[in-house]
Scaffold this active site. Structure first.
Site, PDB file in Angstrom:
ATOM      1  N   ARG A  37     -22.663 -54.838  75.916  1.00 37.15           N
ATOM      2  CA  ARG A  37     -22.315 -55.983  75.070  1.00 37.15           C
ATOM      3  C   ARG A  37     -22.050 -55.564  73.622  1.00 37.15           C
ATOM      4  O   ARG A  37     -21.279 -56.225  72.908  1.00 37.15           O
ATOM      5  CB  ARG A  37     -23.444 -57.029  75.126  1.00 37.15           C
ATOM      6  CG  ARG A  37     -23.082 -58.387  74.512  1.00 37.15           C
ATOM      7  CD  ARG A  37     -24.129 -59.439  74.859  1.00 37.15           C
ATOM      8  NE  ARG A  37     -23.779 -60.765  74.350  1.00 37.15           N
ATOM      9  CZ  ARG A  37     -24.327 -61.337  73.279  1.00 37.15           C
ATOM     10  NH1 ARG A  37     -25.277 -60.690  72.601  1.00 37.15           N
ATOM     11  NH2 ARG A  37     -23.954 -62.534  72.876  1.00 37.15           N
TER      12      ARG A  37
ATOM     13  N   ILE B 239     -19.262 -65.245  70.034  1.00 37.25           N
ATOM     14  CA  ILE B 239     -19.574 -64.704  71.356  1.00 37.25           C
ATOM     15  C   ILE B 239     -20.830 -65.448  71.800  1.00 37.25           C
ATOM     16  O   ILE B 239     -21.824 -65.494  71.066  1.00 37.25           O
ATOM     17  CB  ILE B 239     -19.778 -63.167  71.326  1.00 37.25           C
ATOM     18  CG1 ILE B 239     -20.119 -62.636  72.735  1.00 37.25           C
ATOM     19  CG2 ILE B 239     -20.815 -62.737  70.315  1.00 37.25           C
ATOM     20  CD1 ILE B 239     -20.121 -61.107  72.825  1.00 37.25           C
ATOM     21  N   SER B 240     -20.756 -66.098  72.958  1.00 35.32           N
ATOM     22  CA  SER B 240     -21.863 -66.935  73.424  1.00 35.32           C
ATOM     23  C   SER B 240     -23.125 -66.108  73.647  1.00 35.32           C
ATOM     24  O   SER B 240     -23.066 -64.905  73.934  1.00 35.32           O
ATOM     25  CB  SER B 240     -21.490 -67.629  74.741  1.00 35.32           C
ATOM     26  OG  SER B 240     -20.478 -68.581  74.543  1.00 35.32           O
ATOM     27  N   GLN B 241     -24.277 -66.771  73.539  1.00 39.41           N
ATOM     28  CA  GLN B 241     -25.525 -66.066  73.812  1.00 39.41           C
ATOM     29  C   GLN B 241     -25.556 -65.679  75.297  1.00 39.41           C
ATOM     30  O   GLN B 241     -24.999 -66.379  76.151  1.00 39.41           O
ATOM     31  CB  GLN B 241     -26.734 -66.907  73.428  1.00 39.41           C
ATOM     32  CG  GLN B 241     -27.078 -68.023  74.386  1.00 39.41           C
ATOM     33  CD  GLN B 241     -28.334 -68.767  73.970  1.00 39.41           C
ATOM     34  OE1 GLN B 241     -28.261 -69.755  73.262  1.00 39.41           O
ATOM     35  NE2 GLN B 241     -29.484 -68.285  74.403  1.00 39.41           N
ATOM     36  N   PRO B 242     -26.165 -64.554  75.628  1.00 38.63           N
ATOM     37  CA  PRO B 242     -26.177 -64.083  77.010  1.00 38.63           C
ATOM     38  C   PRO B 242     -26.693 -65.115  78.016  1.00 38.63           C
ATOM     39  O   PRO B 242     -26.160 -65.220  79.126  1.00 38.63           O
ATOM     40  CB  PRO B 242     -27.075 -62.845  76.952  1.00 38.63           C
ATOM     41  CG  PRO B 242     -26.890 -62.337  75.559  1.00 38.63           C
ATOM     42  CD  PRO B 242     -26.750 -63.559  74.711  1.00 38.63           C
TER      43      PRO B 242
END
Length: 221
Positions: free
Chosen positions: A40, A66-69
């Site tokens: 990532r 970028i979205s949180q995992p």
């Protein structure tokens, strides 16, 4: 060209992240394995590498994140990705979500509203061996030229479910989309049971950047 390195430290951080996602309720081992496999930090500016494996969203420019995992894992799990699925992703962004879908064996078509992000990610993902189909334009209207799709995933918050997306979904197909206001959206999973019947399931609230376009939020002037 920036050299991409994936160290033992990074791999250890990914294992810790996967353990955290399990504790938060992600059970799909395929999804967890892929998140464990994708570096990532490659999707971050070098100054932010130390934050890449935190379970948080981060800005990537052009007003996008970028979205949180956990969000990526949650949406992907709802999508029930199968090998060979033809998937439309609305909101390419950094390309991280597209990479997850690709490594799960999907044929990925991804559309990005912001031209600069589109150009950047289109050049970047193939360097990682991630080969998807890129488009630039209004994702709120879907991608009629490539429809129908087995699955559709929307990675931006919509005011309503765009009718165009339901039309472009195969029977038995799944649409995963956050719907609400500009600050908070409820995650919806819609399954197209027949050409005229949609089954809707509701999940937790999330906070996404707005889905811009004709069937989303109107861009600010």
């Amino acid at each position: 060209m920036i050299r991409l390195e994936d160290t033992y430290r990074h791999k250890g951080q990914r294992r810790e992240l996967v353990n955290l996602l399990r504790k938060k309720g992600i059970t799909d081992e395929g999804v967890l394995n892929v998140i464990n496999a994708i570096p990532r930090h490659f999707f971050f500016e070098s100054a932010l590498h130390s934050h890449a494996y935190e379970d948080k969203a981060f800005p990537i420019g052009e007003g996008q994140t970028i979205s949180q995992p956990y969000t990526v894992a949650f949406q992907t799990e709802l999508l029930e990705v199968k090998q060979g699925d033809k998937i439309l992703e609305i909101g390419t962004g950094s390309g991280y979500q597209a990479a997850v879908l690709f490594l799960l064996g999907a044929e990925v078509h991804s559309i990005e509203y912001q031209p600069k992000l589109y150009e950047r990610t289109k050049k970047f993902l193939p360097r990682l061996g991630i080969n998807i189909n890129f488009y630039q334009g209004d994702g709120s209207k879907g991608l009629p030229a490539q429809a129908p799709f087995d699955k559709i995933i929307v990675t931006a918050g919509a005011p309503v479910v765009p009718h165009s997306l339901l039309e472009q979904l195969n029977v038995n197909g799944i649409l995963v989309i956050p719907v609400g206001d500009r600050n908070s959206q409820k995650m919806l999973k819609l399954t197209k049971v027949s050409p005229t019947e949609i089954m809707q399931e509701e999940y937790d609230n999330f906070a996404f950047v707005p889905l811009l376009g004709d069937e989303g939020w109107k861009p600010s002037k």
